[in-house]
Structure formats: structure tokens, C-alpha cells
Design an enzyme around this catalytic site. Sequence first.
Site, PDB file in Angstrom:
ATOM      1  N   ASP A  89      58.536   9.840 -68.849  1.00 39.12           N
ATOM      2  CA  ASP A  89      59.788   9.270 -68.347  1.00 39.12           C
ATOM      3  C   ASP A  89      60.807   9.137 -69.479  1.00 39.12           C
ATOM      4  OD1 ASP A  89      59.592   6.582 -69.648  1.00 39.12           O
ATOM      5  OD2 ASP A  89      57.850   6.354 -68.339  1.00 39.12           O
ATOM      6  N   HIS A 104      53.752  14.450 -74.332  1.00 36.79           N
ATOM      7  CA  HIS A 104      53.324  15.163 -73.121  1.00 36.79           C
ATOM      8  C   HIS A 104      54.477  15.767 -72.335  1.00 36.79           C
ATOM      9  CE1 HIS A 104      49.494  12.463 -73.297  1.00 36.79           C
ATOM     10  NE2 HIS A 104      49.427  13.494 -74.116  1.00 36.79           N
ATOM     11  N   THR A 176      48.481   1.421 -73.679  1.00 41.38           N
ATOM     12  CA  THR A 176      47.564   2.551 -73.573  1.00 41.38           C
ATOM     13  C   THR A 176      46.186   2.098 -74.019  1.00 41.38           C
ATOM     14  OG1 THR A 176      47.036   4.785 -74.341  1.00 41.38           O
ATOM     15  CG2 THR A 176      48.274   3.390 -75.847  1.00 41.38           C
TER      16      THR A 176
END
Length: 231
Positions: A89, A104, A176
Site C-alpha cells: 500500500d 514486495h 510483522t
Amino acid sequence: MKRIVFLTGAGISAESGITTFRDSGGLWEQYPVMQVASIQGYEADPELVIRFYNERRRQLHDVRPNEAHRLVAELEQHYDVTVVTQNVDDLHERAGSSHIIHLHGELMKATSTLSPNDPSQLVTLTPEQPDIHIGDRARDGSQLRPFIVWFGEPVPMIEPAAEAVQQADILVVVGTSLNVYPAAGLIHYASARCSTYLIDPAPAHLDPSMRVHVIQKTASEGMKELCQLLG
């Protein structure tokens, strides 16, 4: 000026209302992972994969950066801040962070199917025109695809991320579990002088030899505590 590197994951964006992949009720329960997040899945059914990311892109513009994103950005007033994010995002950008390494890929960009990591092939999508369509072409003539690093593909930004962590005075892991490689391996690039913090509401299962200050809170509450600790 001291250097802070943030390593952020899905937990920082979940507070903004973005559906995560791995948690209970997450996207992997709705879609087989290899169907929508692998080059094999894309080659088998590009229309399905493109539609999946079009839906993610539309969802993105219904959400806003949260307090954790904003506090990360505000620390630029006092530190040299680099954000290394596993998220695709753009909430860090929208919160005001200026140096972001996307491991990513980026949801708001499209690229060439033939050469996905060629910067000259990148196209930035807009909230007004967020979708990729079958038949949309990159500059090299191939089908435009999401600019996402799928399973089985190389992670081209892992080396710049490792270099940033090596130079950090402070490393902060937010949202995470440190179970996703190669990103999880980045913490091992921190120098002996680096102070390391982990902000995550789940219990941490870390090697006892790792000197990590654990803040077992949500991203926003944990970032508030971190800012107090940093003074």
C-alpha cells in the site's frame, strides 16, 4: 543525525482497515495463495489475478493512514528515517514519509509482464483510473501486470534494504511477525551498536541471544510508547 530504520508489515496497515493476508479471515482464506500471488497463477489466469489486485487498489483508496504511519513520518523531524516495508500500500507515502523501500512492490503501480523490474516500464495508476485491463500494454508491448513481487520471484529491493539496516542506529520492527523471508532476515544485518525494538501485539518468539526491546502493543499504541522512549 541518528538513523532509524523501520521494518513494517501488515500489522501497521491493518489498523487502517486493510485486509491482511495471513490473519484469521484474511485474504489467503478467500483465495488460494498461489492462484493470486505467484507467476504461475498469473500465467494460468491473468484476468483473475488482475481483477484481484484491481479490487485491492479500490479498497486502498477507501482507507487512510493511521496514527502509527503518522508517527513514523513525524520522526523525520529529529532522525534520518528510512522505512523498509513489506506492504504494497501507499499509506506511508500518504502519511508523509519521504524515504520508503518497498520490498514486495507497489499496488499503485503497474509494470511489464516481460520485464517486471525494469524501471522504464513502470506506470503509476491513479485513484481516478486505478484498474488494469486485459489489453493494456506496457512500453515494451507486453500486457501490463501488477507491480507486485509474487512468490517465486526475486526481491530486487532486498539489497538496498539490507544496506539501510546495516547503517541503522535504531531498528524498529512494526506489525510483522518476522516469519516472512527474505524480509525476516533483515534484522540480522543490524550492527552490534544498533538498538532494536519490536512492536507487535502478539507474543514474540525470539532467539534469547537477540537483544530486542519488545513493545507488545498495537502499531499505533506501540509507536506512541516508542516516541516516549526516544524522548
